[in-house]
Design an enzyme around this catalytic site. Structure first.
Site, PDB file in Angstrom:
ATOM      1  CG  PHE A  28      14.356   3.815   4.267  1.00  0.00           C
ATOM      2  CD1 PHE A  28      15.480   4.463   3.773  1.00  0.00           C
ATOM      3  CD2 PHE A  28      14.506   2.522   4.762  1.00  0.00           C
ATOM      4  CE1 PHE A  28      16.716   3.840   3.758  1.00  0.00           C
ATOM      5  CE2 PHE A  28      15.736   1.886   4.754  1.00  0.00           C
ATOM      6  CZ  PHE A  28      16.845   2.543   4.247  1.00  0.00           C
ATOM      7  CD  GLU A  77      -1.516  -2.433   1.762  1.00  0.00           C
ATOM      8  OE1 GLU A  77      -2.354  -3.338   1.928  1.00  0.00           O
ATOM      9  OE2 GLU A  77      -0.291  -2.558   2.060  1.00  0.00           O
TER      10      GLU A  77
END
Length: 573
Positions: A438, A57
């Site tokens: 990240f 997601e």
């Protein structure tokens, strides 16, 4: 072939109304992962809006973010209830700090069974997302979905742009109550560009800014992404060229002026002095006596302390938002209005002004050129500046003038990209400037390639961030997106190792060192052609192959960093 989702009664449902209204607002894709709400929505109900399945997601959120950023139009992402929504939440956080108009959608438990933290997979989605969104709401009645989408889009397209969130109970999504598809939707009235604050009397403030400019000897324009969103780039370039004013940008505003333009003084990163082992910030700002921040955003990480070098300076803030950070940035003149409107007014207000004298940054340019030309062959791995120079070379060969996108994931190498990567168009260099999420690289490259299907997209990622989200290599392969990925691999979270050395004068390997990963094998396992390069010659050959291939390609490059921790004094720890 599209069809209308119907309830057991055979009538159209809220799912159809949702997709129809998103399409009205220009949303062409919904990125996401579907859960049991698939019983209520198939995503083929409406022509002209496609579902793009991702492996995670977070990928869905960032891909929507970047597609929205480049197109300037809202885009959508989807998650199932509970853990799907929490996985998506990092993508939502990325779009709020990176400033992209994303419509985030997530399923919720049936309306009669919403007991957060008690019902299976049920969390209070709105409470979780609201603090990091422009608008967050849960659907209460099926027929209200059109109005909720309108409100979500309007909030997302208001400066500072960002995400809106709608929680969708699965029973209401599949309900036909109050849904009438025989009545055309009212006009969507999607803003043509983000809407900001326009302060009373802003023209007077703009004239005060012009008076400061008249007295200044060495002014600079510090440009942020809000200037791009405003459509002001051509006007800014014309103003800078007429008055001979240098342009400095944040990470994400690289490309406001093209590579090689004499007024392009580059993008600023707090790591630049340390990377270059050179007083870069001092060179850029010490002689400057007037800083005009144009569409500047503190979240983009160009801090006022960075321009407060050398002589005392006057500052002018031009922004479509009220100043949110007066404690750290209190300008002498604050012009709150649309950036393009300001530049157009400023052109008239300064029409009689002569050209300014640019301050000299040739020593800095020479230092950057020295890094890019580095001919050394290093036994312990290539240096990141050599990798980026090779990417620049092949991007220039592969792209038409003024085109091409270099995407950077997050890590120490990203700051080399800020300094060295070419960007010949607005958003020609993409990174998570606000959130530094990240694993940003793969989903951002997906969004960029979809936004610019006829232009090359190169991705640079470190081994840490890349492998944190590498499952969506398969998405790139399945969609056959011709992204050329370069994984710079030192089996280390290199930026964190730098901070260890800054704070403790040593590193602690268990907190930063990884075991080895064969990224070539990983890519091939996901259906992506791949190779390894250990020097400039091999890397240039691999990049050229990837650029000509017409399908996804990955190059693993062993690298090492040379840094002196004492050179990073501009960083706040």
């Amino acid at each position: 072939m599209s069809r209308v989702s119907t309830a057991p009664s055979g009538k159209p449902t809220a799912a159809h109304a949702l997709l129809s209204r998103l399409r009205d607002h220009g949303v062409g894709k919904v990125f996401g992962v579907v859960g049991r709400e698939a019983a209520s929505i198939l995503f083929d109900e409406v022509e002209g809006i496609d579902f793009v399945l991702t492996r995670h997601e977070f990928t869905a959120g960032v891909a929507a973010d970047v597609l929205a950023r480049i197109t300037g139009r809202p885009q959508a992402c989807w998650a199932t209830l509970g853990p799907g929504m929490t996985n998506l939440s990092t993508g939502i956080a990325t779009s709020v700090l990176d400033r992209s108009p994303v419509i985030a959608l997530a399923a919720q438990s049936e309306s009669h069974d919403i007991f957060p933290n008690d019902t299976h997979q049920c969390l209070d989605s709105v409470a979780i997302v609201a603090p990091m969104s422009k608008y967050a709401v849960e659907l209460q009645r099926p027929h209200e979905i059109t109005d909720l989408v309108d409100s979500a889009v309007n909030a997302a397209m208001t400066e500072p742009v960002g995400p809106s969130f709608i929680s969708l109970p699965v029973d209401l999504l599949g309900s036909s109550e109050g849904i009438d598809t025989t009545v055309p939707n009212p006009p969507a009235n999607t803003p043509a560009k983000p809407v900001g604050v326009v302060a009373d009397g802003w023209q007077k403030a703009a004239d005060q800014a012009a008076a400061l400019l008249a007295e200044a000897k060495h002014p600079v324009l510090v440009v942020g992404a809000a200037a791009i969103r405003s459509g002001a780039v051509p006007a800014i370039r014309a103003l800078a060229e007429r008055l001979n004013i240098p342009v400095i940008t944040t990470y994400i505003a690289k490309g406001v002026l093209p590579v090689g333009h004499e007024l392009n003084y580059g993008a600023v990163t707090g790591y630049m002095d340390g990377i270059l082992n050179f007083p870069a910030l001092q060179t850029m700002f010490a002689p400057v006596d007037l800083v005009l921040t144009v569409g500047y955003d503190y979240a983009e990480d160009l801090r006022p302390s960075m321009w407060q070098k050398g002589i005392e300076k006057k500052t002018v803030r031009i922004s479509p938002t009220v100043n949110p950070i007066p404690r750290v940035y209190r300008p002498d003149v604050d012009v709150v209005t649309d950036v393009l409107a300001f530049v157009e007014h400023f052109e008239t207000a300064t029409a009689s002004f002569g050209a300014k004298q640019r301050h000299d940054i040739e020593p800095l340019r020479a230092r950057i050129a020295e890094f890019l030309a580095d001919p050394e062959t290093y036994e312990d791995g290539m240096r990141v500046h050599q990798v980026i120079d090779s990417m620049n070379t092949v991007m220039e060969e592969a792209a038409e003038p003024g085109e091409g996108t270099i995407v950077s994931d997050i890590g120490f190498f990203r700051h080399y990209g800020v300094l060295f990567a070419r960007a010949d168009q607005p958003f020609g260099f993409l990174t998570s400037a606000g959130c530094s999420s990240f694993g940003y690289g793969i989903p951002a490259a997906i969004g960029a390639q979809m936004a610019r299907p006829d232009q090359p997209t190169f991705l640079i990622a470190g081994d840490g961030g890349f492998h944190s989200n590498s499952s969506d290599l398969e998405t790139i392969a399945r969609l056959n997106l011709p992204i050329v990925t370069v994984v710079v691999n030192n089996d280390t979270n290199g930026l964190i190792e730098l901070y260890q050395n800054i704070g403790h004068h040593r590193s602690h390997d268990p907190a930063v060192k990884f075991g080895g990963v064969d990224f070539v094998a990983l890519a091939e396992a996901n259906g992506v052609d791949a190779t390894r390069a250990t020097n400039r010659e091999e890397l240039l050959a691999a990049l050229r192959k990837g650029a000509e291939l017409g399908r996804p390609f990955l190059i693993e490059v062993p690298v090492n960093y040379d840094f002196q921790p004492g050179g990073f004094g501009a960083l706040s720890i």
